[in-house]
Design a protein around this motif. Structure first.
Motif, PDB file in Angstrom:
ATOM      1  N   ASN A 176       0.906  -1.378  -0.005  1.00 21.73           N
ATOM      2  CA  ASN A 176       0.131   0.067  -0.004  1.00 21.73           C
ATOM      3  C   ASN A 176       0.977   1.333   0.139  1.00 21.73           C
ATOM      4  O   ASN A 176       0.558   2.193  -0.545  1.00 21.73           O
ATOM      5  CB  ASN A 176      -0.793  -0.158   1.143  1.00 21.73           C
ATOM      6  CG  ASN A 176      -2.023  -0.914   0.947  1.00 21.73           C
ATOM      7  OD1 ASN A 176      -2.404  -1.411  -0.100  1.00 21.73           O
ATOM      8  ND2 ASN A 176      -2.796  -1.246   2.072  1.00 21.73           N
ATOM      9  N   CYS A 227      -5.482  -5.105  -6.655  1.00 22.51           N
ATOM     10  CA  CYS A 227      -5.554  -6.441  -6.124  1.00 22.51           C
ATOM     11  C   CYS A 227      -4.862  -7.373  -6.913  1.00 22.51           C
ATOM     12  O   CYS A 227      -4.229  -8.565  -6.458  1.00 22.51           O
ATOM     13  CB  CYS A 227      -6.882  -6.906  -5.762  1.00 22.51           C
ATOM     14  SG  CYS A 227      -7.459  -6.095  -4.072  1.00 22.51           S
ATOM     15  N   SER A 276      -1.146  -6.780  -6.471  1.00 23.25           N
ATOM     16  CA  SER A 276      -0.594  -7.204  -5.387  1.00 23.25           C
ATOM     17  C   SER A 276      -0.456  -8.730  -5.458  1.00 23.25           C
ATOM     18  O   SER A 276       0.085  -9.330  -4.827  1.00 23.25           O
ATOM     19  CB  SER A 276      -1.555  -6.779  -4.254  1.00 23.25           C
ATOM     20  OG  SER A 276      -2.795  -7.004  -4.392  1.00 23.25           O
ATOM     21  N   THR A 277      -1.429  -9.322  -6.124  1.00 22.13           N
ATOM     22  CA  THR A 277      -1.568 -10.806  -6.025  1.00 22.13           C
ATOM     23  C   THR A 277      -0.496 -11.500  -6.947  1.00 22.13           C
ATOM     24  O   THR A 277       0.394 -12.384  -6.668  1.00 22.13           O
ATOM     25  CB  THR A 277      -2.872 -11.331  -6.683  1.00 22.13           C
ATOM     26  OG1 THR A 277      -3.993 -11.066  -5.749  1.00 22.13           O
ATOM     27  CG2 THR A 277      -3.018 -12.788  -6.994  1.00 22.13           C
ATOM     28  N   HIS A 299      -9.567 -12.476  -0.712  1.00 23.13           N
ATOM     29  CA  HIS A 299     -10.916 -11.783  -1.205  1.00 23.13           C
ATOM     30  C   HIS A 299     -11.677 -12.581  -0.730  1.00 23.13           C
ATOM     31  O   HIS A 299     -11.986 -13.859  -0.077  1.00 23.13           O
ATOM     32  CB  HIS A 299     -10.866 -12.014  -2.712  1.00 23.13           C
ATOM     33  CG  HIS A 299      -9.859 -11.014  -3.398  1.00 23.13           C
ATOM     34  ND1 HIS A 299      -8.581 -11.344  -3.698  1.00 23.13           N
ATOM     35  CD2 HIS A 299     -10.178  -9.626  -3.966  1.00 23.13           C
ATOM     36  CE1 HIS A 299      -8.007 -10.394  -4.206  1.00 23.13           C
ATOM     37  NE2 HIS A 299      -8.801  -9.431  -4.641  1.00 23.13           N
ATOM     38  N   ASP A 355      -4.307 -15.545  -3.604  1.00 26.79           N
ATOM     39  CA  ASP A 355      -4.422 -14.127  -3.999  1.00 26.79           C
ATOM     40  C   ASP A 355      -3.899 -13.182  -2.702  1.00 26.79           C
ATOM     41  O   ASP A 355      -3.607 -13.682  -1.610  1.00 26.79           O
ATOM     42  CB  ASP A 355      -5.953 -13.895  -4.147  1.00 26.79           C
ATOM     43  CG  ASP A 355      -6.988 -14.511  -2.984  1.00 26.79           C
ATOM     44  OD1 ASP A 355      -6.387 -15.114  -2.195  1.00 26.79           O
ATOM     45  OD2 ASP A 355      -8.083 -14.000  -2.896  1.00 26.79           O
ATOM     46  N   MET A 370      -5.461  -9.780  -1.436  1.00 23.38           N
ATOM     47  CA  MET A 370      -6.531  -8.591  -1.485  1.00 23.38           C
ATOM     48  C   MET A 370      -5.828  -7.485  -0.729  1.00 23.38           C
ATOM     49  O   MET A 370      -5.217  -7.684   0.389  1.00 23.38           O
ATOM     50  CB  MET A 370      -7.765  -8.986  -0.847  1.00 23.38           C
ATOM     51  CG  MET A 370      -8.809  -7.825  -0.844  1.00 23.38           C
ATOM     52  SD  MET A 370      -8.720  -6.753   0.738  1.00 23.38           S
ATOM     53  CE  MET A 370      -9.239  -7.890   1.991  1.00 23.38           C
ATOM     54  N   ILE A 371      -5.845  -6.329  -1.148  1.00 23.43           N
ATOM     55  CA  ILE A 371      -5.524  -5.075  -0.522  1.00 23.43           C
ATOM     56  C   ILE A 371      -6.502  -4.031  -0.437  1.00 23.43           C
ATOM     57  O   ILE A 371      -7.407  -4.089  -1.319  1.00 23.43           O
ATOM     58  CB  ILE A 371      -4.140  -4.361  -0.911  1.00 23.43           C
ATOM     59  CG1 ILE A 371      -4.267  -4.101  -2.493  1.00 23.43           C
ATOM     60  CG2 ILE A 371      -2.953  -5.662  -0.946  1.00 23.43           C
ATOM     61  CD1 ILE A 371      -4.820  -2.412  -2.572  1.00 23.43           C
ATOM     62  N   SER A 372      -6.621  -3.210   0.434  1.00 24.53           N
ATOM     63  CA  SER A 372      -7.666  -2.058   0.678  1.00 24.53           C
ATOM     64  C   SER A 372      -6.869  -0.961   1.382  1.00 24.53           C
ATOM     65  O   SER A 372      -6.581  -1.138   2.759  1.00 24.53           O
ATOM     66  CB  SER A 372      -8.861  -2.470   1.313  1.00 24.53           C
ATOM     67  OG  SER A 372      -9.715  -1.300   1.537  1.00 24.53           O
TER      68      SER A 372
END
Length: 473
Positions: A257, A289, A292-293, A312, A324, A326-328
């Motif tokens: 991030n 994402c 990032s994956t 996810h 995977d 997942m980022i946020s």
């Protein structure tokens, strides 16, 4: 009679000796401004001298010594020249005379010194009379000495030659003690002093060949963006560009991030499809994402330590389950650490329909390679849930009872375990679990119109199938 004469003679000798010694003692005691005993300063015996006279004698001797003196200190084509103007005599002489006089206090030891002709020597060296000697010598050394320069590598991931190595450079160190010894010895015998500065070579810690085994391709991983819309392709591309060229030092911890921020329009991102609460919807940064994956899987293959990773809420199409990332921003991150002893270098880019991450560094020992494996079991879904559109939210899709619009497909769940497998050649030598993830089954959602069908009106055949739970199929 003879004995009497001998006794008288011995008595007279003893009396005379005592009187002589007493006279010396009285003389010394009476004149405390003169040196007693054999005190030598710069080779001058100052016994019986006053402090003032001793100072004058020593001072004249030194001034005669430095009169017309010429000192050349040489290194290569550099020469540093000094003459008598660089010397300051007065303070040095006062100091040495004062020190000598403090050691002049009369005691039994002094009496012994007088009788045995014992000498006390005091000297001034060239270093004492050379003005700002330490500073001047240090300035010369600073002009000569060179710090060794380690070989360095420049990472240019977008160039044909990605790694450019700048060779090492040896350093130079002055042998200061040899310089001082040379100056001291020549000063004692000559007014014309020539000194060639002696140096030694200092080798750097890192030489160019250090990088011979540290810039290899450790891993490469790619995912497809073939079916991605323009906004999503843009976001994957922007995120990978922000990562591209990253160099990670040993024990450094890196946040995806942080590398790709800000994850909004100001950072170059666009609106695209994202997963929110298990539903595909439009949102800012859709596709990040996938970047990032792609990075995550390259990190796994390079055997780097993953500090934080998230799945996810529903499986994604571009990678195996449990692999995977997942980022946020502000909520979920991909964080990794370089646990090796060497730098790692990240190259990331989009080529055609592929998002690609390559990691360079020192390969695993003994030719070991890593593969990823995901093993899973399925979890049956619960079929469709039909929701009547009483508020007319989907009036542009359905109006009447018996009309259906599929909002979401039912999806089975997965219980998945991901492993790293270590191979030496074709032989599996180790297997370790890296993640265990459960993707809950997703219930389908079908919207049905809420209005009664007008009399005489016949609905066209519906193309929406209502699915029961998988366990009932």
């Amino acid at each position: 009679m003879k004995k009497l004469k001998l006794t008288v003679a011995l008595s007279l000798f003893a009396l005379t000796f005592i009187m002589v010694i007493s006279g010396i003692i009285i003389g010394v005691v009476e004149d405390r401004n003169t040196f007693s005993g054999n005190i030598y300063i710069n080779g001058n015996n100052v016994r019986g001298y006053t402090v003032e006279r001793a100072t004058k004698v020593v001072e004249d001797g030194i001034k005669s010594k430095i009169n017309g003196i010429n000192i050349n200190i040489k290194y290569g084509d550099k020469v540093w020249t000094f003459d008598e103007s660089d010397f300051e005599v007065d303070d040095a002489v006062k100091n040495v005379v004062s020190t000598a006089f403090k050691n002049n206090k009369f005691s039994n030891k002094d009496l012994i010194n007088m009788v045995t002709e014992r000498k006390d020597n005091f000297t001034t060296s060239v270093f004492d009379i050379f003005k700002d000697f330490d500073k001047k010598i240090d300035n010369i050394i600073d002009e000569i000495e060179v710090e060794p320069q380690n070989a360095t590598v420049s990472f240019q991931p977008d160039q044909k030659q990605m790694f450019v190595i700048t060779p090492e450079e040896n350093g130079i160190e002055v042998d200061k003690q040899a310089l001082l010894n040379d100056l001291k010895s020549q000063f004692s015998v000559s007014k014309s002093i020539d000194i060639d500065v002696k140096t030694k070579t200092i080798e750097p810690q890192i030489k160019a060949n250090y990088f011979d085994d540290k810039l290899s391709l450790q891993s490469k991983f790619s995912t497809s963006i073939k079916n991605s819309q323009a906004g999503r392709r843009n976001n994957v591309t922007v995120a990978l560009k922000k990562i591209n060229g990253t160099v990670v030092k040993p024990n450094e911890i890196v946040s995806f991030n942080r590398l790709t921020s800000p994850q909004d329009a100001s950072g170059g991102y666009q609106n695209a499809i994202i997963i929110l609460n298990g539903v595909y919807t439009n949102g800012m940064g859709g596709g990040i994402c996938q970047a990032s994956t792609t990075l995550y899987n390259a990190l796994v293959l390079a055997n780097l330590e993953i500090e934080e990773v998230h799945k996810h809420t529903i499986p994604v199409h571009y990678v195996e389950h449990a692999l995977d990332a997942m980022i946020s921003d502000g909520y979920a991150d991909l964080i990794f650490k370089n646990t090796s002893n060497d730098d790692i270098y990240i190259k990331s880019f989009v080529k055609g329909d592929d998002a690609v991450v390559e990691i360079y560094g020192k390969s695993l020992p003994d030719g070991v390679t890593i593969k990823r494996v995901a093993e899973e079991t399925t979890i049956p879904h619960n079929g469709d849930k039909v929701i009547v559109d009483v508020n007319g939210e989907y009036a542009n899709k359905v109006l009447y009872k018996g009309e259906y619009y599929r909002l979401k497909w039912p999806e089975q769940g997965y219980d998945t375990t991901a492993y790293k497998e270590y191979y030496k050649g074709d032989k599996l030598i180790k297997r370790e679990e890296i993640r265990h993830e459960t993707y809950q089954p997703q219930q389908g959602i079908v919207i049905e119109g809420a209005q009664e069908l007008p009399e005489g009106f016949v609905l066209p055949e519906q193309d929406v199938t209502i699915y029961p739970p998988q366990s009932e199929q």
